[in-house]
Design a protein around this motif. Sequence first.
Motif, PDB file in Angstrom:
ATOM      1  N   MET A   1      13.609   6.593 -13.224  1.00  0.00           N
ATOM      2  CA  MET A   1      14.387   5.693 -12.694  1.00  0.00           C
ATOM      3  C   MET A   1      14.029   5.125 -11.370  1.00  0.00           C
ATOM      4  SD  MET A   1      18.106   6.785 -13.662  1.00  0.00           S
ATOM      5  CE  MET A   1      19.109   5.334 -12.771  1.00  0.00           C
ATOM      6  N   LEU A   2      13.351   5.976 -10.514  1.00  0.00           N
ATOM      7  CA  LEU A   2      12.754   5.913  -9.308  1.00  0.00           C
ATOM      8  C   LEU A   2      11.404   5.319  -9.425  1.00  0.00           C
ATOM      9  CD1 LEU A   2      12.833   5.965  -6.256  1.00  0.00           C
ATOM     10  CD2 LEU A   2      11.782   8.395  -6.370  1.00  0.00           C
ATOM     11  N   LEU A   3      10.636   5.549 -10.313  1.00  0.00           N
ATOM     12  CA  LEU A   3       9.281   5.038 -10.542  1.00  0.00           C
ATOM     13  C   LEU A   3       9.519   3.241 -11.070  1.00  0.00           C
ATOM     14  CD1 LEU A   3       6.417   5.441 -10.861  1.00  0.00           C
ATOM     15  CD2 LEU A   3       6.475   6.240 -13.142  1.00  0.00           C
ATOM     16  N   GLU A   4      10.477   3.234 -11.739  1.00  0.00           N
ATOM     17  CA  GLU A   4      10.896   1.821 -12.229  1.00  0.00           C
ATOM     18  C   GLU A   4      11.304   0.901 -11.027  1.00  0.00           C
ATOM     19  OE1 GLU A   4      13.623  -0.890 -15.386  1.00  0.00           O
ATOM     20  OE2 GLU A   4      13.943   1.112 -15.167  1.00  0.00           O
ATOM     21  N   GLU A   5      12.277   1.472 -10.097  1.00  0.00           N
ATOM     22  CA  GLU A   5      12.557   0.795  -9.146  1.00  0.00           C
ATOM     23  C   GLU A   5      11.352   0.625  -7.985  1.00  0.00           C
ATOM     24  OE1 GLU A   5      15.103   1.541  -5.306  1.00  0.00           O
ATOM     25  OE2 GLU A   5      15.720   2.610  -7.200  1.00  0.00           O
ATOM     26  N   LEU A   6      10.619   1.460  -7.992  1.00  0.00           N
ATOM     27  CA  LEU A   6       9.427   1.243  -7.244  1.00  0.00           C
ATOM     28  C   LEU A   6       8.456   0.217  -7.705  1.00  0.00           C
ATOM     29  CD1 LEU A   6       8.591   4.928  -5.971  1.00  0.00           C
ATOM     30  CD2 LEU A   6       9.564   3.088  -4.553  1.00  0.00           C
ATOM     31  N   ARG A   7       8.197   0.330  -8.880  1.00  0.00           N
ATOM     32  CA  ARG A   7       7.425  -0.915  -9.545  1.00  0.00           C
ATOM     33  C   ARG A   7       7.799  -2.083  -9.413  1.00  0.00           C
ATOM     34  NH1 ARG A   7       6.252   2.852 -15.077  1.00  0.00           N
ATOM     35  NH2 ARG A   7       4.437   3.892 -14.227  1.00  0.00           N
ATOM     36  N   LYS A   8       9.229  -2.338  -9.588  1.00  0.00           N
ATOM     37  CA  LYS A   8       9.556  -3.553  -9.558  1.00  0.00           C
ATOM     38  C   LYS A   8       9.765  -4.005  -7.833  1.00  0.00           C
ATOM     39  CE  LYS A   8      13.349  -3.614 -13.039  1.00  0.00           C
ATOM     40  NZ  LYS A   8      14.520  -3.506 -13.448  1.00  0.00           N
ATOM     41  N   LYS A   9      10.056  -3.131  -7.037  1.00  0.00           N
ATOM     42  CA  LYS A   9       9.708  -3.497  -5.723  1.00  0.00           C
ATOM     43  C   LYS A   9       8.290  -3.854  -5.291  1.00  0.00           C
ATOM     44  CE  LYS A   9      12.470  -1.539  -2.996  1.00  0.00           C
ATOM     45  NZ  LYS A   9      12.952  -0.636  -1.791  1.00  0.00           N
ATOM     46  N   LEU A  10       7.231  -3.179  -5.864  1.00  0.00           N
ATOM     47  CA  LEU A  10       5.708  -3.687  -5.691  1.00  0.00           C
ATOM     48  C   LEU A  10       5.535  -4.875  -6.270  1.00  0.00           C
ATOM     49  CD1 LEU A  10       2.950  -2.956  -4.690  1.00  0.00           C
ATOM     50  CD2 LEU A  10       2.664  -1.898  -6.982  1.00  0.00           C
ATOM     51  N   ALA A  11       6.036  -5.245  -7.424  1.00  0.00           N
ATOM     52  CA  ALA A  11       5.921  -6.665  -8.050  1.00  0.00           C
ATOM     53  C   ALA A  11       6.494  -7.674  -7.278  1.00  0.00           C
ATOM     54  CB  ALA A  11       6.567  -6.440  -9.346  1.00  0.00           C
TER      55      ALA A  11
ATOM     56  N   ALA B   1       1.021  -1.271   0.055  1.00  0.00           N
ATOM     57  CA  ALA B   1       0.002  -0.046  -0.018  1.00  0.00           C
ATOM     58  C   ALA B   1       1.053   1.289  -0.043  1.00  0.00           C
ATOM     59  CB  ALA B   1      -0.825   0.168   1.196  1.00  0.00           C
ATOM     60  N   ALA B   2       1.820   1.268   0.843  1.00  0.00           N
ATOM     61  CA  ALA B   2       2.813   2.576   0.993  1.00  0.00           C
ATOM     62  C   ALA B   2       3.533   2.435  -0.417  1.00  0.00           C
ATOM     63  CB  ALA B   2       3.965   1.971   1.989  1.00  0.00           C
ATOM     64  N   LEU B   3       4.011   1.506  -1.282  1.00  0.00           N
ATOM     65  CA  LEU B   3       4.601   1.598  -2.417  1.00  0.00           C
ATOM     66  C   LEU B   3       3.548   2.162  -3.680  1.00  0.00           C
ATOM     67  CD1 LEU B   3       6.496  -1.795  -2.335  1.00  0.00           C
ATOM     68  CD2 LEU B   3       7.624   0.494  -2.848  1.00  0.00           C
ATOM     69  N   LYS B   4       2.205   1.748  -3.581  1.00  0.00           N
ATOM     70  CA  LYS B   4       1.316   2.169  -4.593  1.00  0.00           C
ATOM     71  C   LYS B   4       1.266   3.682  -4.327  1.00  0.00           C
ATOM     72  CE  LYS B   4      -1.026  -2.334  -4.912  1.00  0.00           C
ATOM     73  NZ  LYS B   4      -2.233  -3.009  -4.728  1.00  0.00           N
ATOM     74  N   THR B   5       1.128   4.021  -3.221  1.00  0.00           N
ATOM     75  CA  THR B   5       0.750   5.389  -2.780  1.00  0.00           C
ATOM     76  C   THR B   5       2.162   6.239  -3.545  1.00  0.00           C
ATOM     77  OG1 THR B   5      -0.142   5.187  -0.798  1.00  0.00           O
ATOM     78  CG2 THR B   5       0.885   7.377  -1.047  1.00  0.00           C
ATOM     79  N   ARG B   6       3.338   5.876  -3.239  1.00  0.00           N
ATOM     80  CA  ARG B   6       4.441   6.483  -3.858  1.00  0.00           C
ATOM     81  C   ARG B   6       4.548   6.383  -5.371  1.00  0.00           C
ATOM     82  NH1 ARG B   6      10.270   5.758  -1.818  1.00  0.00           N
ATOM     83  NH2 ARG B   6      10.437   7.785  -3.082  1.00  0.00           N
ATOM     84  N   ILE B   7       4.095   5.330  -6.084  1.00  0.00           N
ATOM     85  CA  ILE B   7       3.999   5.110  -7.412  1.00  0.00           C
ATOM     86  C   ILE B   7       3.062   6.285  -8.101  1.00  0.00           C
ATOM     87  CG2 ILE B   7       3.168   3.680  -9.149  1.00  0.00           C
ATOM     88  CD1 ILE B   7       4.501   1.335  -7.440  1.00  0.00           C
ATOM     89  N   GLN B   8       1.826   6.087  -7.390  1.00  0.00           N
ATOM     90  CA  GLN B   8       0.887   6.977  -7.716  1.00  0.00           C
ATOM     91  C   GLN B   8       1.348   8.673  -7.640  1.00  0.00           C
ATOM     92  OE1 GLN B   8      -2.572   6.141  -5.432  1.00  0.00           O
ATOM     93  NE2 GLN B   8      -2.931   4.102  -6.564  1.00  0.00           N
ATOM     94  N   ALA B   9       2.088   8.676  -6.698  1.00  0.00           N
ATOM     95  CA  ALA B   9       2.471  10.369  -6.618  1.00  0.00           C
ATOM     96  C   ALA B   9       3.347  10.644  -7.716  1.00  0.00           C
ATOM     97  CB  ALA B   9       3.062  10.690  -5.138  1.00  0.00           C
ATOM     98  N   LEU B  10       4.212   9.806  -7.922  1.00  0.00           N
ATOM     99  CA  LEU B  10       5.264   9.885  -8.943  1.00  0.00           C
ATOM    100  C   LEU B  10       4.652  10.078 -10.558  1.00  0.00           C
ATOM    101  CD1 LEU B  10       8.387   7.840  -8.011  1.00  0.00           C
ATOM    102  CD2 LEU B  10       8.482  10.153  -8.639  1.00  0.00           C
TER     103      LEU B  10
END
Length: 390
Positions: free
Chosen positions: A168-178, A143-152
């Motif tokens: 780059m940060l967005l790609e890293e967060l998406r991988k971490k969420l996956a 949930a915390a990752l999704k919030t950060r991804i949506q903001a970015l």
Amino acid sequence: MAPRRPDKKSKRSGKGTVPRGAAAAGGGSSSKPVSPQVLVKAAEYQLQEGNAQDAAALAQKALEGSSPGSDDALSALNFLGQINLELGDFETARAYLLRAVAIDEDGAKDESMGGGPEKFLSLAQLSEEGGQDSVGWFEKGAAALKTRIQALESAKGKNGKRSDEQEMLLEELRKKLAMTLCSVAEVYMTDLSWEEDAEQRCEALTTEATMVAPDFAETWQTLANVRISQSRFDDAKAALSRSLELWKDLPPEDPSVPAFPSRVALSRLLMEVEMEQEAIEVLERLVGEDDQSVEVWYLGGWSLYVMGEKQKDNKAEEDWKASWISSRVWLNQCLHLYKLQDYEDERLGEHAGELLAAIAKELGDAPAGKEEDDDDEYDWEDESDEEMQE
């Protein structure tokens, strides 16, 4: 999912880069009180230098100088959790991280002050109960990752586009969420496999993971694992092939190449769906990166043995003999390292011995002078050629 170990820097390269305040906190003579922020910075520097005990002492001092419930306390608590993970004191790490969660319950605070999803993901792995407790922590992290991804995703510059750094940060967060979604799926395939909706949850989680990060190899590997559990082997093969295609031609240092343990698990999945040739290719690459892994040598020998069995059934005499000769090299090296390292998996050693006995029954003993004590080059192809000529 635990916080990544900071890259160790040489003391020579590290000198001159630590902030003055941090240097003073680490042993300077200034009489002026040092702020908690500076103490945490000093702790980070000590951890980068490999001085975990000194880092822990500084972070503890920072915590003692922080107001309860403050951002400073959150930063110190989160860092103390990380340090104790480094030191292998998981109970203490868990206690600090739980205190950090009490300050940042949804991970909304900035990561620079100890906020964000990492503490939830660490607690999921540290959970003593496992099962639903682990899932709960993983879900908070997701949930915390999704919030950060949506903001970015909604953040754009003056030109209407995100910066390269944001991408780059967005790609890293998406991988971490996956990866987090896949971790939850794995819990439902193991600890919670008895749940009525376990299969449906795995399906939803892996589908979402592949949509969030379609270029992340581990998501397809997890999907393949789910498909195997459903006996959908053709679909599993397709998912594994997709996973391999994403990294097999990349150099080892490329960040898209899965971690060593993940590729060992991949080779087992490939064997399970009878993709022995692909498994061998993965294992040969792993041996090139680390030739001391007992499990890798064992899996390579086993794959070649199974491949030889199939060739034998198809009356391909020269092929199956070559495969079994190569299998013997891998298995002998496996047992050599097994004894050298006092390896604990007795069943692995027993099975390797059984396979070698079956090979010896058909092909006899290995030629003199070709035992795996002479393993500097691991040139099983040369041995195969020599034996086939005899």
